[in-house]
Design a protein around this motif. Structure first.
Motif, PDB file in Angstrom:
ATOM      1  N   ASP A  18       0.850  -1.192   0.000  1.00  0.00           N
ATOM      2  CA  ASP A  18       0.000   0.000   0.000  1.00  0.00           C
ATOM      3  C   ASP A  18       0.881   1.236   0.000  1.00  0.00           C
ATOM      4  N   THR A  19       0.302   2.351  -0.418  1.00  0.00           N
ATOM      5  CA  THR A  19       1.092   3.584  -0.467  1.00  0.00           C
ATOM      6  C   THR A  19       1.586   4.000   0.917  1.00  0.00           C
ATOM      7  N   ASP A  20       0.839   3.628   1.970  1.00  0.00           N
ATOM      8  CA  ASP A  20       1.315   3.946   3.317  1.00  0.00           C
ATOM      9  C   ASP A  20       2.437   3.016   3.748  1.00  0.00           C
ATOM     10  N   GLY A  21       2.655   1.944   2.989  1.00  0.00           N
ATOM     11  CA  GLY A  21       3.733   1.011   3.266  1.00  0.00           C
ATOM     12  C   GLY A  21       3.527   0.140   4.483  1.00  0.00           C
ATOM     13  N   LYS A  22       2.372   0.224   5.100  1.00  0.00           N
ATOM     14  CA  LYS A  22       2.133  -0.545   6.323  1.00  0.00           C
ATOM     15  C   LYS A  22       1.275  -1.780   6.080  1.00  0.00           C
ATOM     16  N   THR A  23       0.758  -1.945   4.863  1.00  0.00           N
ATOM     17  CA  THR A  23      -0.058  -3.107   4.540  1.00  0.00           C
ATOM     18  C   THR A  23       0.509  -3.786   3.306  1.00  0.00           C
ATOM     19  N   LEU A  24       0.741  -5.084   3.418  1.00  0.00           N
ATOM     20  CA  LEU A  24       1.235  -5.892   2.306  1.00  0.00           C
ATOM     21  C   LEU A  24       0.128  -6.860   1.901  1.00  0.00           C
ATOM     22  N   TRP A  25       0.005  -7.130   0.598  1.00  0.00           N
ATOM     23  CA  TRP A  25      -1.109  -7.921   0.077  1.00  0.00           C
ATOM     24  C   TRP A  25      -0.622  -9.164  -0.647  1.00  0.00           C
ATOM     25  N   PHE A  26      -1.413 -10.239  -0.492  1.00  0.00           N
ATOM     26  CA  PHE A  26      -1.151 -11.510  -1.151  1.00  0.00           C
ATOM     27  C   PHE A  26      -2.487 -12.130  -1.547  1.00  0.00           C
ATOM     28  N   PHE A  27      -2.533 -12.773  -2.710  1.00  0.00           N
ATOM     29  CA  PHE A  27      -3.717 -13.516  -3.124  1.00  0.00           C
ATOM     30  C   PHE A  27      -3.620 -14.948  -2.625  1.00  0.00           C
ATOM     31  N   THR A  28      -4.767 -15.564  -2.387  1.00  0.00           N
ATOM     32  CA  THR A  28      -4.817 -16.948  -1.955  1.00  0.00           C
ATOM     33  C   THR A  28      -6.141 -17.573  -2.351  1.00  0.00           C
ATOM     34  N   ARG A  29      -6.184 -18.881  -2.297  1.00  0.00           N
ATOM     35  CA  ARG A  29      -7.466 -19.583  -2.391  1.00  0.00           C
ATOM     36  C   ARG A  29      -8.090 -19.543  -0.998  1.00  0.00           C
ATOM     37  N   ASP A  30      -9.369 -19.314  -0.965  1.00  0.00           N
ATOM     38  CA  ASP A  30     -10.087 -19.185   0.298  1.00  0.00           C
ATOM     39  C   ASP A  30     -10.098 -20.485   1.101  1.00  0.00           C
ATOM     40  N   ASP A  31      -9.908 -21.606   0.435  1.00  0.00           N
ATOM     41  CA  ASP A  31      -9.957 -22.889   1.134  1.00  0.00           C
ATOM     42  C   ASP A  31      -8.572 -23.430   1.488  1.00  0.00           C
ATOM     43  N   SER A  32      -7.534 -22.590   1.424  1.00  0.00           N
ATOM     44  CA  SER A  32      -6.180 -23.064   1.725  1.00  0.00           C
ATOM     45  C   SER A  32      -5.949 -23.141   3.228  1.00  0.00           C
ATOM     46  N   SER A  33      -4.999 -23.953   3.615  1.00  0.00           N
ATOM     47  CA  SER A  33      -4.693 -24.110   5.038  1.00  0.00           C
ATOM     48  C   SER A  33      -4.211 -22.806   5.655  1.00  0.00           C
ATOM     49  N   LYS A  34      -3.547 -21.950   4.871  1.00  0.00           N
ATOM     50  CA  LYS A  34      -3.050 -20.689   5.438  1.00  0.00           C
ATOM     51  C   LYS A  34      -4.184 -19.796   5.893  1.00  0.00           C
ATOM     52  N   VAL A  35      -5.339 -19.866   5.227  1.00  0.00           N
ATOM     53  CA  VAL A  35      -6.501 -19.073   5.654  1.00  0.00           C
ATOM     54  C   VAL A  35      -6.954 -19.539   7.040  1.00  0.00           C
ATOM     55  N   ASP A  36      -7.075 -20.842   7.226  1.00  0.00           N
ATOM     56  CA  ASP A  36      -7.451 -21.379   8.545  1.00  0.00           C
ATOM     57  C   ASP A  36      -6.413 -21.007   9.599  1.00  0.00           C
ATOM     58  N   GLU A  37      -5.135 -21.095   9.228  1.00  0.00           N
ATOM     59  CA  GLU A  37      -4.070 -20.779  10.178  1.00  0.00           C
ATOM     60  C   GLU A  37      -4.114 -19.306  10.584  1.00  0.00           C
ATOM     61  N   ILE A  38      -4.329 -18.428   9.623  1.00  0.00           N
ATOM     62  CA  ILE A  38      -4.395 -16.986   9.913  1.00  0.00           C
ATOM     63  C   ILE A  38      -5.619 -16.660  10.753  1.00  0.00           C
ATOM     64  N   GLU A  39      -6.737 -17.282  10.435  1.00  0.00           N
ATOM     65  CA  GLU A  39      -7.941 -17.004  11.216  1.00  0.00           C
ATOM     66  C   GLU A  39      -7.811 -17.525  12.642  1.00  0.00           C
ATOM     67  N   GLY A  40      -6.977 -18.538  12.849  1.00  0.00           N
ATOM     68  CA  GLY A  40      -6.735 -19.055  14.192  1.00  0.00           C
ATOM     69  C   GLY A  40      -5.669 -18.283  14.956  1.00  0.00           C
ATOM     70  N   GLU A  41      -4.650 -17.829  14.241  1.00  0.00           N
ATOM     71  CA  GLU A  41      -3.527 -17.084  14.840  1.00  0.00           C
ATOM     72  C   GLU A  41      -3.021 -16.108  13.781  1.00  0.00           C
TER      73      GLU A  41
END
Length: 169
Positions: free
Chosen positions: A46-69
């Motif tokens: 982002d222009t503020d440099g404080k947010t970084l973005w990544f695309f993912t599949r909604d059903d990936s394990s990383k989504v569950d991991e992020i929502e948990g921690e």
């Protein structure tokens, strides 16, 4: 770039160091407490440099991991310039097709063939909390000089810059 003198300059330096690195290693925490890392195609910060973005599949394990921690670690590496950045932050899953379209680059179709409006596509936004960087020496001459100095003195050469940077005030 001269060595940064304050936190704002160091934040800018971190953004500059990662802006052209196309792949980051994202490390999340599993429900069992293990760390899980994987390469992720990085989008521009982002222009503020404080947010970084990544695309993912909604059903990936990383989504569950992020929502948990939500705490994650990102690793960026540019071996040509000998620049390395480690970023700690909090991730959240964003399900917003308009944002998908805004951030989409066509090369993502390799992993997400249905495109930005496809079902099951989400974004991961990482709010940067802190970073550490190692701005190394890319010149072979400087590296050779550092090697010779270390060999002669028995002490490690200090041929680069290392700093820890807070992204919150």
């Amino acid at each position: 770039m001269a060595a940064p003198q304050n936190e704002d300059e160091m934040r800018v330096k971190v953004r500059d160091m990662i802006k052209d690195i196309q792949v980051a290693i994202m490390v999340t925490n599993t429900p069992e407490g293990r760390m899980h890392g994987r390469p992720m195609r990085a989008q521009k910060p982002d222009t503020d440099g404080k947010t970084l973005w990544f695309f993912t599949r909604d059903d990936s394990s990383k989504v569950d991991e992020i929502e948990g921690e939500p705490r994650v670690l990102l690793g960026y590496s540019d071996t040509k310039s000998q620049d390395f950045v480690s970023i700690a932050g909090k991730a959240r899953v964003v399900r917003d097709k308009e944002m998908n379209k805004k951030l989409w680059t066509e090369d993502l179709r390799t992993w997400l063939p249905q495109g930005p409006e496809g079902d099951g596509i989400a974004l991961i936004a990482v709010e940067v909390e802190s970073a550490e960087y190692w701005d190394g020496v890319a010149s072979n001459v400087a590296f050779a000089f550092g090697y010779a100095k270390a060999a002669a003195t028995g002490k490690p050469a200090h041929t680069g810059e290392n700093a820890k940077v807070a992204f919150h005030d």
